[in-house]
Design an enzyme around this catalytic site. Structure first.
Site, PDB file in Angstrom:
ATOM      1  N   HIS A 164       0.792  -1.256   0.085  1.00 47.46           N
ATOM      2  CA  HIS A 164      -0.062   0.008   0.162  1.00 47.46           C
ATOM      3  C   HIS A 164       0.817   1.241   0.123  1.00 47.46           C
ATOM      4  CE1 HIS A 164      -3.417  -2.594   1.842  1.00 47.46           C
ATOM      5  NE2 HIS A 164      -3.223  -2.797   0.655  1.00 47.46           N
ATOM      6  N   CYS A 167       3.510  13.031  -7.730  1.00 46.77           N
ATOM      7  CA  CYS A 167       2.800  13.920  -8.571  1.00 46.77           C
ATOM      8  C   CYS A 167       1.630  13.670  -9.014  1.00 46.77           C
ATOM      9  CB  CYS A 167       3.594  14.743  -9.338  1.00 46.77           C
ATOM     10  SG  CYS A 167       3.040  16.027 -10.352  1.00 46.77           S
ATOM     11  N   CYS A 218       4.272  20.187  -7.202  1.00 44.86           N
ATOM     12  CA  CYS A 218       5.472  19.666  -8.140  1.00 44.86           C
ATOM     13  C   CYS A 218       6.124  20.752  -8.849  1.00 44.86           C
ATOM     14  CB  CYS A 218       5.075  18.690  -8.885  1.00 44.86           C
ATOM     15  SG  CYS A 218       6.265  17.920 -10.106  1.00 44.86           S
ATOM     16  N   GLY A 262      -1.130  -9.277  12.737  1.00 46.84           N
ATOM     17  CA  GLY A 262      -1.895  -7.815  12.794  1.00 46.84           C
ATOM     18  C   GLY A 262      -2.480  -7.287  11.847  1.00 46.84           C
ATOM     19  N   SER A 281      -6.562  -7.274   9.917  1.00 47.29           N
ATOM     20  CA  SER A 281      -7.929  -7.818   9.995  1.00 47.29           C
ATOM     21  C   SER A 281      -8.346  -8.604   8.857  1.00 47.29           C
ATOM     22  CB  SER A 281      -8.917  -6.564  10.243  1.00 47.29           C
ATOM     23  OG  SER A 281      -8.733  -5.723   9.096  1.00 47.29           O
TER      24      SER A 281
HETATM   25  C1  BJW Z   1      -2.855  -6.633  16.960  1.00 43.84           C
HETATM   26  C2  BJW Z   1      -2.384  -5.831  17.716  1.00 43.84           C
HETATM   27  C3  BJW Z   1      -1.241  -6.359  18.247  1.00 43.84           C
HETATM   28  C4  BJW Z   1      -4.232  -4.866  17.067  1.00 43.84           C
HETATM   29  N1  BJW Z   1      -0.670  -7.495  17.993  1.00 43.84           N
HETATM   30  N2  BJW Z   1      -2.476  -7.782  16.689  1.00 43.84           N
HETATM   31  C5  BJW Z   1     -12.420  -8.225  -3.395  1.00 43.84           C
HETATM   32  C6  BJW Z   1     -13.441  -8.448  -2.464  1.00 43.84           C
HETATM   33  C7  BJW Z   1     -14.222  -7.245  -1.772  1.00 43.84           C
HETATM   34  C8  BJW Z   1     -13.515  -5.960  -2.076  1.00 43.84           C
HETATM   35  C9  BJW Z   1     -12.641  -5.863  -2.800  1.00 43.84           C
HETATM   36  C10 BJW Z   1     -12.073  -6.971  -3.487  1.00 43.84           C
HETATM   37  N3  BJW Z   1     -11.013  -6.312  -4.533  1.00 43.84           N
HETATM   38  C11 BJW Z   1     -10.779  -4.942  -4.245  1.00 43.84           C
HETATM   39  C12 BJW Z   1     -11.914  -4.826  -3.193  1.00 43.84           C
HETATM   40  C13 BJW Z   1     -12.169  -3.297  -2.962  1.00 43.84           C
HETATM   41  C14 BJW Z   1     -11.178  -2.919  -1.695  1.00 43.84           C
HETATM   42  C15 BJW Z   1     -11.436  -3.647  -0.446  1.00 43.84           C
HETATM   43  O1  BJW Z   1     -10.504  -4.458  -0.310  1.00 43.84           O
HETATM   44  N4  BJW Z   1     -12.435  -3.412   0.261  1.00 43.84           N
HETATM   45  C16 BJW Z   1     -12.999  -4.196   1.413  1.00 43.84           C
HETATM   46  C17 BJW Z   1     -12.604  -3.196   2.595  1.00 43.84           C
HETATM   47  C18 BJW Z   1     -14.265  -4.513   1.193  1.00 43.84           C
HETATM   48  N5  BJW Z   1      -9.810  -2.923  -2.189  1.00 43.84           N
HETATM   49  C19 BJW Z   1      -9.183  -1.958  -2.733  1.00 43.84           C
HETATM   50  O2  BJW Z   1      -9.752  -0.951  -3.162  1.00 43.84           O
HETATM   51  C20 BJW Z   1      -7.675  -2.255  -3.130  1.00 43.84           C
HETATM   52  N6  BJW Z   1      -7.474  -1.749  -4.610  1.00 43.84           N
HETATM   53  C21 BJW Z   1      -7.587  -3.077  -5.586  1.00 43.84           C
HETATM   54  O3  BJW Z   1      -8.032  -4.077  -5.098  1.00 43.84           O
HETATM   55  O4  BJW Z   1      -7.488  -2.598  -6.831  1.00 43.84           O
HETATM   56  C22 BJW Z   1      -7.887  -3.478  -8.141  1.00 43.84           C
HETATM   57  C23 BJW Z   1      -9.284  -2.875  -8.371  1.00 43.84           C
HETATM   58  C24 BJW Z   1      -9.138  -1.361  -8.883  1.00 43.84           C
HETATM   59  C25 BJW Z   1     -10.330  -0.883  -9.166  1.00 43.84           C
HETATM   60  C26 BJW Z   1     -11.345  -1.583  -9.355  1.00 43.84           C
HETATM   61  C27 BJW Z   1     -11.536  -2.972  -9.001  1.00 43.84           C
HETATM   62  C28 BJW Z   1     -10.077  -3.592  -8.592  1.00 43.84           C
HETATM   63  C29 BJW Z   1      -6.690  -0.950  -2.479  1.00 43.84           C
HETATM   64  C30 BJW Z   1      -6.740  -1.231  -1.190  1.00 43.84           C
HETATM   65  C31 BJW Z   1      -6.270  -0.061  -0.397  1.00 43.84           C
HETATM   66  C32 BJW Z   1      -6.057   0.151   1.272  1.00 43.84           C
HETATM   67  N7  BJW Z   1      -5.687   1.520   1.607  1.00 43.84           N
HETATM   68  C33 BJW Z   1      -5.453   1.594   2.886  1.00 43.84           C
HETATM   69  C34 BJW Z   1      -5.009   2.746   3.240  1.00 43.84           C
HETATM   70  C35 BJW Z   1      -3.498   2.879   2.844  1.00 43.84           C
HETATM   71  C36 BJW Z   1      -2.879   4.390   3.227  1.00 43.84           C
HETATM   72  C37 BJW Z   1      -2.924   4.639   4.195  1.00 43.84           C
HETATM   73  O5  BJW Z   1      -2.327   3.898   5.303  1.00 43.84           O
HETATM   74  O6  BJW Z   1      -3.635   5.663   4.770  1.00 43.84           O
HETATM   75  O7  BJW Z   1      -4.975   0.540   3.578  1.00 43.84           O
HETATM   76  S1  BJW Z   1      -7.042   1.103   3.813  1.00 43.84           S
HETATM   77  C38 BJW Z   1      -6.254   0.642   5.351  1.00 43.84           C
HETATM   78  O8  BJW Z   1      -6.671  -0.849   5.266  1.00 43.84           O
HETATM   79  C39 BJW Z   1      -4.816   0.580   4.926  1.00 43.84           C
HETATM   80  C40 BJW Z   1      -4.299  -0.970   5.380  1.00 43.84           C
HETATM   81  O9  BJW Z   1      -3.111  -1.242   4.905  1.00 43.84           O
HETATM   82  C41 BJW Z   1      -5.489  -1.853   5.192  1.00 43.84           C
HETATM   83  C42 BJW Z   1      -5.402  -3.138   5.908  1.00 43.84           C
HETATM   84  O10 BJW Z   1      -5.787  -2.760   7.378  1.00 43.84           O
HETATM   85  P1  BJW Z   1      -5.026  -3.638   8.391  1.00 43.84           P
HETATM   86  O11 BJW Z   1      -3.462  -3.512   8.188  1.00 43.84           O
HETATM   87  O12 BJW Z   1      -5.466  -5.024   8.269  1.00 43.84           O
HETATM   88  O13 BJW Z   1      -5.331  -2.922   9.658  1.00 43.84           O
HETATM   89  P2  BJW Z   1      -6.861  -3.062  10.571  1.00 43.84           P
HETATM   90  O14 BJW Z   1      -6.895  -1.792  11.568  1.00 43.84           O
HETATM   91  O15 BJW Z   1      -7.898  -3.413   9.648  1.00 43.84           O
HETATM   92  O16 BJW Z   1      -6.401  -4.570  11.456  1.00 43.84           O
HETATM   93  C43 BJW Z   1      -5.453  -4.334  12.568  1.00 43.84           C
HETATM   94  C44 BJW Z   1      -5.525  -5.680  13.248  1.00 43.84           C
HETATM   95  O17 BJW Z   1      -4.479  -5.991  14.126  1.00 43.84           O
HETATM   96  C45 BJW Z   1      -6.811  -5.977  14.087  1.00 43.84           C
HETATM   97  O18 BJW Z   1      -7.198  -7.284  13.484  1.00 43.84           O
HETATM   98  C46 BJW Z   1      -6.326  -6.265  15.416  1.00 43.84           C
HETATM   99  O19 BJW Z   1      -6.935  -7.219  16.294  1.00 43.84           O
HETATM  100  C47 BJW Z   1      -4.773  -6.508  15.391  1.00 43.84           C
HETATM  101  N8  BJW Z   1      -3.983  -6.003  16.220  1.00 43.84           N
HETATM  102  N9  BJW Z   1      -2.937  -4.823  17.798  1.00 43.84           N
HETATM  103  C48 BJW Z   1      -1.314  -8.127  17.033  1.00 43.84           C
HETATM  104  N10 BJW Z   1      -0.448  -5.602  19.535  1.00 43.84           N
HETATM  105 ZN    ZN Z   2       4.807  16.996 -11.457  1.00 38.10          ZN
END
Ligand code: BJW
Ligand code: ZN
Length: 252
Positions: free
Chosen positions: A119, A127, A148, A187, A189
Site C-alpha cells: 500500500h 505528483c 510539483c 496484525g 484484520s
Molecule cells: C494486533 C495488535 C497487536 C491490533 N498484535 N495484532 C474483493 C472483495 C471485496 C472488496 C474488494 C475486492 N477487491 C478489491 C476490493 C475493494 C477494496 C477492498 O478490499 N475493500 C474491502 C474493505 C471490502 N480494495 C481496494 O480497493 C484495493 N485496490 C484494488 O483492489 O485494486 C484493484 C481494483 C481497482 C479498481 C477496481 C477494481 C479492482 C486497494 C486497497 C487499499 C487500502 N488502503 C488502505 C489505506 C492505505 C494508505 C494509508 O495508510 O492511509 O490501507 S485502507 C487500510 O486498510 C490500509 C491498511 O493497509 C488496510 C488493511 O488494514 P489492516 O492492516 O488489516 O489494519 P486493521 O486496522 O484493519 O487491523 C488491525 C489488526 O491488528 C486487527 O485485526 C487487530 O486485532 C490487530 N492488532 N494490535 C497483534 N499488538
Molecule cells: Zn509533476
C-alpha cells in the site's frame, strides 16, 4: 500469550521457507493507531473522506492534513520488538519474504531487507500530474498544499481504495504466497483485498498458515494455527525458540 506449537517448530526446522504478511496491528505497539480496531482511524473518520482518489479530488487540504499528521506520528514513534524479531527471522530462514500493508516503513527501519510495500509508503509523495516521486519534506508547500515543479499537486505515495497496487510488490506477494512453506499473517484484520486473498492462496498451495493477532479475524477458522496475543510479544518468543532449537545465541 499463546505459545507456538511443537508441530510448528518441528516443521520450521525441516524447511524454513517463510513469508510474512503484516498489517497495522504490528505497529500498534509502537503507538501508531490501527484502522478498524478500538481507537482505529475508521472509528472516528470515514475512509471515503480520507483514503480515496475522490476524497483527494474533493478536498486535498483535508486529506493532506491527515497524512501530515500520520507522517508526524511515524517520525515520533519507532519500530518495536515485533518488527525487530521479523528482521532477525529473515536472517534465520532459507528464503524469506516480508509483505506489508503498512505505510510506515518500520520494517525497513528495524533492519528487514526484503520488504514489499503493498500500500505504498506515507513518507513518499507522488505528483498527480507527471508522476514524479519524492521523499516527504521535498515538496514545495503553498497554502497547505504541496506542488510539483510541473505545477500539479503532489499526493501521498500510498494506495487508496479503488486504486491498483504497485505491480512489483503485488507480484512479489503472490510469488511468496504461492511458494513458501509457511505464511505468518500478523496484525491484520484480513478484510482488505487483494492482501486478504494471499493466505487463502497459500493454503491452497499447501502452506502452513499461522495467524498472529490479538483478536480473531475472518482468517482465523482457516488458519492452521492461531497465536492469539500481541505481535511484539509472540514474534520475539517465536524467534528465540527457533534460535534455541538451531543452537544459535539469542541476540535479543
Ligand atoms: C494486533 C495488535 C497487536 C491490533 N498484535 N495484532 C474483493 C472483495 C471485496 C472488496 C474488494 C475486492 N477487491 C478489491 C476490493 C475493494 C477494496 C477492498 O478490499 N475493500 C474491502 C474493505 C471490502 N480494495 C481496494 O480497493 C484495493 N485496490 C484494488 O483492489 O485494486 C484493484 C481494483 C481497482 C479498481 C477496481 C477494481 C479492482 C486497494 C486497497 C487499499 C487500502 N488502503 C488502505 C489505506 C492505505 C494508505 C494509508 O495508510 O492511509 O490501507 S485502507 C487500510 O486498510 C490500509 C491498511 O493497509 C488496510 C488493511 O488494514 P489492516 O492492516 O488489516 O489494519 P486493521 O486496522 O484493519 O487491523 C488491525 C489488526 O491488528 C486487527 O485485526 C487487530 O486485532 C490487530 N492488532 N494490535 C497483534 N499488538
Ligand atoms: Zn509533476
Amino acid at each position: 500469550m499463546k505459545r507456538p506449537s511443537s508441530n510448528l517448530l518441528a516443521l520450521l526446522r525441516a524447511d524454513a521457507s517463510v513469508a510474512v504478511l503484516t498489517g497495522a496491528g504490528i505497529s500498534a505497539e509502537s503507538g501508531l493507531p490501527t484502522f478498524r480496531g478500538a481507537g482505529g482511524w475508521w472509528k472516528n473518520y470515514r475512509a471515503e473522506n480520507l483514503a480515496t482518489p475522490e476524497a483527494f479530488q474533493k478536498n486535498p487540504r483535508l486529506v493532506w492534513e491527515w497524512y501530515n499528521h500520520r507522517r508526524d506520528l511515524v517520525g515520533q514513534h519507532a519500530p518495536n520488538p515485533g518488527h525487530l524479531a521479523l528482521a532477525q527471522l529473515e536472517s534465520l530462514c532459507k528464503t524469506f519474504a516480508l509483505i506489508t500493508q503498512n505505510v510506515d516503513g518500520y520494517h525497513q527501519r528495524a533492519g528487514s531487507a526484503n520488504v514489499s510495500e503493498l500500500h505504498g509508503n506515507v513518507m513518499k509523495s507522488r505528483c498527480s500530474g507527471c508522476g514524479h516521486e519524492c521523499e516527504a519534506g521535498m515538496e514545495n508547500w503553498k497554502d497547505g498544499l504541496p506542488y510539483c515543479s510541473c505545477g500539479a499537486l503532489y499526493r501521498p505515495g500510498v494506495v487508496w481504495f479503488g486504486e491498483t497496487l504497485p505491480a512489483t510488490a503485488l507480484q512479489n506477494a503472490f510469488v511468496a504466497a504461492e511458494n513458501s512453506r509457511f505464511l505468518f499473517v500478523v496484525g491484520t484484520s484480513s478484510v482488505v483485498y487483494p492482501a486478504a486473498a494471499l493466505p487463502q492462496l497459500a493454503l491452497e498451495r499447501g502452506a502452513y498458515v499461522v495467524e498472529i493477532n490479538d483478536e480473531a479475524t475472518p482468517l482465523t477458522p482457516r488458519a492452521d494455527e492461531f497465536l492469539q496475543g500481541r505481535a511484539g510479544e509472540i514474534l520475539p518468543a517465536l524467534v528465540a525458540l527457533i534460535q534455541l532449537q538451531e543452537g544459535l545465541p539469542d541476540k535479543r
